[in-house]
Write a protein that holds these residues in place. Structure first.
Motif, PDB file in Angstrom:
ATOM      1  N   GLU B 210       0.830  -1.212   0.000  1.00 13.64           N
ATOM      2  CA  GLU B 210       0.000   0.000   0.000  1.00 13.64           C
ATOM      3  C   GLU B 210       0.864   1.261   0.000  1.00 13.64           C
ATOM      4  N   THR B 211       2.008   1.203   0.658  1.00 12.52           N
ATOM      5  CA  THR B 211       2.921   2.346   0.654  1.00 12.52           C
ATOM      6  C   THR B 211       3.346   2.656  -0.778  1.00 12.52           C
ATOM      7  N   ILE B 212       3.789   1.606  -1.479  1.00 10.44           N
ATOM      8  CA  ILE B 212       4.241   1.778  -2.864  1.00 10.44           C
ATOM      9  C   ILE B 212       3.074   2.241  -3.741  1.00 10.44           C
ATOM     10  N   ALA B 213       1.885   1.733  -3.465  1.00 12.87           N
ATOM     11  CA  ALA B 213       0.714   2.103  -4.267  1.00 12.87           C
ATOM     12  C   ALA B 213       0.284   3.552  -4.010  1.00 12.87           C
ATOM     13  N   SER B 214       0.772   4.144  -2.919  1.00  8.93           N
ATOM     14  CA  SER B 214       0.429   5.545  -2.626  1.00  8.93           C
ATOM     15  C   SER B 214       1.354   6.515  -3.363  1.00  8.93           C
ATOM     16  N   VAL B 215       2.475   5.994  -3.851  1.00  8.99           N
ATOM     17  CA  VAL B 215       3.488   6.864  -4.445  1.00  8.99           C
ATOM     18  C   VAL B 215       3.036   7.547  -5.747  1.00  8.99           C
ATOM     19  N   PRO B 216       2.423   6.819  -6.707  1.00  8.76           N
ATOM     20  CA  PRO B 216       2.070   7.475  -7.974  1.00  8.76           C
ATOM     21  C   PRO B 216       1.196   8.718  -7.795  1.00  8.76           C
ATOM     22  N   PHE B 217       0.267   8.693  -6.860  1.00 10.00           N
ATOM     23  CA  PHE B 217      -0.591   9.861  -6.627  1.00 10.00           C
ATOM     24  C   PHE B 217       0.255  11.067  -6.236  1.00 10.00           C
ATOM     25  N   ILE B 218       1.224  10.818  -5.353  1.00  7.84           N
ATOM     26  CA  ILE B 218       2.068  11.926  -4.866  1.00  7.84           C
ATOM     27  C   ILE B 218       2.906  12.500  -6.005  1.00  7.84           C
ATOM     28  N   ILE B 219       3.447  11.618  -6.838  1.00 10.23           N
ATOM     29  CA  ILE B 219       4.263  12.090  -7.964  1.00 10.23           C
ATOM     30  C   ILE B 219       3.392  12.861  -8.960  1.00 10.23           C
ATOM     31  N   ARG B 220       2.212  12.307  -9.227  1.00  9.47           N
ATOM     32  CA  ARG B 220       1.345  12.889 -10.251  1.00  9.47           C
ATOM     33  C   ARG B 220       0.746  14.213  -9.776  1.00  9.47           C
ATOM     34  N   GLU B 221       0.187  14.214  -8.576  1.00  8.04           N
ATOM     35  CA  GLU B 221      -0.577  15.376  -8.104  1.00  8.04           C
ATOM     36  C   GLU B 221       0.256  16.322  -7.245  1.00  8.04           C
ATOM     37  N   GLY B 222       1.419  15.878  -6.828  1.00 10.72           N
ATOM     38  CA  GLY B 222       2.241  16.718  -5.968  1.00 10.72           C
ATOM     39  C   GLY B 222       1.991  16.434  -4.496  1.00 10.72           C
ATOM     40  N   TYR B 223       3.030  16.696  -3.690  1.00 11.61           N
ATOM     41  CA  TYR B 223       2.936  16.333  -2.270  1.00 11.61           C
ATOM     42  C   TYR B 223       1.806  17.047  -1.552  1.00 11.61           C
ATOM     43  N   ALA B 224       1.517  18.296  -1.993  1.00 15.06           N
ATOM     44  CA  ALA B 224       0.507  19.079  -1.274  1.00 15.06           C
ATOM     45  C   ALA B 224      -0.882  18.446  -1.411  1.00 15.06           C
ATOM     46  N   SER B 225      -1.147  17.850  -2.571  1.00 15.01           N
ATOM     47  CA  SER B 225      -2.452  17.198  -2.764  1.00 15.01           C
ATOM     48  C   SER B 225      -2.608  16.018  -1.815  1.00 15.01           C
ATOM     49  N   TYR B 226      -1.483  15.324  -1.556  1.00 13.72           N
ATOM     50  CA  TYR B 226      -1.551  14.196  -0.629  1.00 13.72           C
ATOM     51  C   TYR B 226      -1.768  14.697   0.791  1.00 13.72           C
ATOM     52  N   ARG B 227      -1.058  15.771   1.120  1.00 14.97           N
ATOM     53  CA  ARG B 227      -1.182  16.324   2.481  1.00 14.97           C
ATOM     54  C   ARG B 227      -2.550  16.944   2.734  1.00 14.97           C
ATOM     55  N   ALA B 228      -3.308  17.199   1.650  1.00 10.32           N
ATOM     56  CA  ALA B 228      -4.653  17.740   1.833  1.00 10.32           C
ATOM     57  C   ALA B 228      -5.535  16.741   2.585  1.00 10.32           C
ATOM     58  N   TYR B 229      -5.137  15.471   2.547  1.00  8.63           N
ATOM     59  CA  TYR B 229      -5.848  14.445   3.323  1.00  8.63           C
ATOM     60  C   TYR B 229      -5.136  14.261   4.662  1.00  8.63           C
ATOM     61  N   GLY B 230      -5.893  13.815   5.637  1.00  5.99           N
ATOM     62  CA  GLY B 230      -5.283  13.405   6.895  1.00  5.99           C
ATOM     63  C   GLY B 230      -4.934  14.545   7.819  1.00  5.99           C
ATOM     64  N   THR B 231      -4.013  14.265   8.748  1.00  2.66           N
ATOM     65  CA  THR B 231      -3.643  15.238   9.773  1.00  2.66           C
ATOM     66  C   THR B 231      -2.215  15.713   9.518  1.00  2.66           C
ATOM     67  N   GLU B 232      -1.776  16.653  10.305  1.00  5.20           N
ATOM     68  CA  GLU B 232      -0.439  17.201  10.146  1.00  5.20           C
ATOM     69  C   GLU B 232       0.634  16.107  10.260  1.00  5.20           C
ATOM     70  N   GLN B 233       0.523  15.297  11.302  1.00  6.83           N
ATOM     71  CA  GLN B 233       1.562  14.284  11.529  1.00  6.83           C
ATOM     72  C   GLN B 233       1.282  12.956  10.820  1.00  6.83           C
ATOM     73  N   SER B 234       0.020  12.719  10.520  1.00  7.68           N
ATOM     74  CA  SER B 234      -0.339  11.512   9.753  1.00  7.68           C
ATOM     75  C   SER B 234      -1.034  11.959   8.476  1.00  7.68           C
ATOM     76  N   PRO B 235      -0.243  12.438   7.507  1.00  5.29           N
ATOM     77  CA  PRO B 235      -0.883  12.940   6.290  1.00  5.29           C
ATOM     78  C   PRO B 235      -1.310  11.799   5.365  1.00  5.29           C
ATOM     79  N   GLY B 236      -2.336  12.087   4.578  1.00  4.88           N
ATOM     80  CA  GLY B 236      -2.743  11.128   3.561  1.00  4.88           C
ATOM     81  C   GLY B 236      -3.884  10.223   3.991  1.00  4.88           C
ATOM     82  N   THR B 237      -3.941   9.068   3.335  1.00  4.27           N
ATOM     83  CA  THR B 237      -5.050   8.138   3.549  1.00  4.27           C
ATOM     84  C   THR B 237      -4.504   6.757   3.850  1.00  4.27           C
ATOM     85  N   MET B 238      -5.400   5.887   4.277  1.00  6.07           N
ATOM     86  CA  MET B 238      -5.004   4.501   4.510  1.00  6.07           C
ATOM     87  C   MET B 238      -6.188   3.596   4.200  1.00  6.07           C
ATOM     88  N   LEU B 239      -5.885   2.390   3.761  1.00  5.83           N
ATOM     89  CA  LEU B 239      -6.946   1.395   3.557  1.00  5.83           C
ATOM     90  C   LEU B 239      -7.204   0.720   4.901  1.00  5.83           C
TER      91      LEU B 239
END
Lengths: 161, 414
Positions: B210-239
């Motif tokens: 799942e970690t590896i599967a999260s990478v393409p989104f970050i590369i494609r959309e940029g880190y800020a789009s990923y950080r738009a999800y989640g909290t400051e210390q736990s950014p992003g999403t999880m299954l």
């Protein structure tokens, strides 16, 4: 000398895999799998064969083979039923399923039917917690188990009963 | 509540085939990837705050940085698909519904750390999922997305599936590497300082599927789009995988910081059989149990669960209703841990079996007054005296079951 040998298909597979690892030793698990698919189980004779192929001692191969639950060092039935016993499956009724399987097959967990058609094992978490209870019938997952589903599947199998 | 970062294509029919996958955005990150330098790729991942989804929650960027940039030895990427933590069934969703997302992530990660061979270590039971991924890998090779010239660029990458054989401990990254080297899955001693993992002495990164599967989104959309999800210390999403006594079990992708109660009662439809909730094991079976009265303010992120004396782990939540006997649930898990202890360290090998036998005795109505304390003493001997974290985790969970549900054990012992 071992009498066991790979069939040509496995010979080819083995040689192709050699290219894909920095060291031959990585082929230990793949080779054990090839034996198990070819023979149904892994005999001491086959272990000597792998040892020779990988240039290790037979004891080393045996110590690896015996570490991993999925390697069968004794023959099993034509159909190996592996029922998950871990928590999520237990919460969803795996104990009833176990009793039903024992009743239906006439054997207890760990046993093989006298006609060598079925072996029943309990295994640890299969990763089907959201579709529990779950079992594997050889390599196939069967999920959301009920006695009716077991009837349907086992009665549809091709066996010599 | 539901997010669609990794799971975006899960509901699209045949998204596991290359044609449909590409039509739905797979491999779109590669154009951008090859405009970045490997160092910039790692920077992007560092800025995203991506954390490992296999249970530990370590920062992925930090892990990648440990690989020497000009390594004279070959570098390897190993993807951990040895999903075996009870209550966890998320990686198989990626392998089943979107294997090309994983391959795309493998290309991004390998490019960043300059690896030219990646291994995907899949648990031996997952034959269907292995075949699914192999099919996707074959398609990717045929389309020039893998091989000697990835995406037409001067970058070669090969991917090999390695089949496990039913050892839970091989989900531990160093045990996995031992297994990949053809040995028994015995975890390795931790090094003193920070260093990469080693595969036959070559620097290696081990990441969860799942970690590896999260990478393409970050590369494609940029880190800020990923950080738009989640909290400051736990950014992003999880299954998150929810199982046990809920009406709608399954895997749901959620931003970190989602309310646990809302997940159980809204997404999962509440407790099965309209019974009351008794307890939740929040992050796979190897984390401390939470009583129903403890979950009110819990949000699903690393910090909150830690503050409540448990852990987010793999995000696999097991829900127990009031009909469950906690000693029986604990016995079920200790049989698991006893079976799965690799046997390398005596406190773990013997301790798990010892506690398992005491619990069996208590459940058979033959418990004595000392048993409660004996279990606590036994797990105390396991904690901090072994090579890997298996034994300490088991010790912590035993303490949590015994202390939070003391009355249930005492009722059986009297």
């Amino acid at each position: 000398m071992s009498r066991f040998g790979f069939n040509w298909e496995n010979e080819e597979k083995f040689d192709a895999l050699l290219e894909r690892y920095p060291d031959k030793q990585s082929l230990m698990l793949p080779a054990l799998w090839m034996v198990q698919y070819q023979e149904g189980w892994i005999s001491l004779d086959a272990i000597r064969f792998i040892a020779k192929k990988l240039e290790r001692t037979p004891m080393e191969v045996y110590s690896v083979a015996s570490f991993y639950t999925m390697f069968q060092l004794q023959p099993v039935g034509k159909y190996h039923i592996q029922l998950c016993r871990t928590l999520s499956c237990m919460l969803c009724g795996s104990k009833n399923i176990q009793e039903y399987l024992q009743y239906k097959l006439g054997i207890k967990v760990g046993e093989t039917t006298p006609d060598r058609q079925f072996t029943l094992s309990l295994v640890e978490c299969l990763g089907s917690c959201g579709t529990a209870p779950c079992m594997r019938l050889n390599d196939t997952y069967i999920e959301n188990l009920t006695p009716e589903k077991i009837d349907e599947i086992l009665d549809g199998l091709c066996h010599d009963r | 509540m539901i997010a669609k970062v990794v799971s975006k294509n899960f509901d699209i029919p045949n998204a596991h085939t290359l044609e449909i996958a590409r039509a739905n955005g797979r491999y779109a990150s590669l154009e951008k990837l090859f405009c970045l330098s490997p160092d910039e790729t790692i920077c992007e991942i560092e800025r995203s705050g991506l954390r490992g989804k296999g249970g530990g929650g370590a920062l992925t960027g930090e892990k990648w940085r440990l690989i020497p940039p000009q390594s004279s030895k070959p570098v390897y990427l190993v993807v951990n698909a040895d999903e075996g933590e009870p209550g966890t069934f998320k990686d198989r969703q990626i392998l089943e519904f979107d294997p090309h997302l994983l391959i795309e992530g493998i290309i991004c990660a390998s490019y960043a750390i300059n690896a030219h061979h990646a291994y995907v270590y899949i648990r031996g039971e997952y034959v269907f999922w292995m075949n699914r991924l192999q099919q996707a890998i074959d398609e990717a090779y045929a389309a020039g997305l893998l091989g000697n010239s990835v995406f037409g660029r001067d970058f070669s990458l090969h991917v090999t599936i390695h089949k496990g054989a039913g050892a839970y401990i091989c989900g531990e990254k160093t045990a996995l590497l031992e297994s990949l080297e053809g040995k028994r899955g015995h975890p390795r001693l931790k090094p003193k300082g920070k260093e990469p993992e080693w595969f036959f002495g070559n620097p290696t990164v081990v990441n969860n599927v799942e970690t590896i599967a999260s990478v393409p989104f970050i590369i494609r959309e940029g880190y800020a789009s990923y950080r738009a999800y989640g909290t400051e210390q736990s950014p992003g999403t999880m299954l998150f995988g929810i199982s046990g006594h809920v009406k709608k079990p399954g895997v749901y992708e959620l931003p970190y910081g989602t309310s646990m109660k809302r997940v159980i009662y809204e997404l999962c439809g509440g407790i099965k059989g309209d019974k009351n909730l008794k307890a939740i094991i929040p992050g796979g079976s190897s984390v401390q149990i939470l009583r129903a009265d403890e979950i009110d303010d819990i949000t699903l992120d690393y910090e909150c669960l830690k503050a409540h004396g448990s852990a987010l782990g793999t995000g696999g939540m097991i829900v127990l209703n009031e009909s469950v006997s906690i000693p029986e649930a604990m016995k079920n898990l200790f049989a698991f841990y006893h079976h799965e202890s690799c046997g390398q360290c005596t406190p773990c090998r013997e301790g798990t079996g010892w506690v398992d036998r005491i619990l069996a005795k208590i459940l058979a109505g033959k418990g004595s007054k000392e048993d409660y304390q004996t279990i606590l003493d036994a797990v105390d001997t396991m904690n901090g005296k072994t090579i890997c974290v298996f034994a300490p985790s088991v010790a912590f969970i035993a303490q949590s079951y015994l202390k939070k549900f003391r009355e249930e054990f005492e009722a059986l012992i009297k």
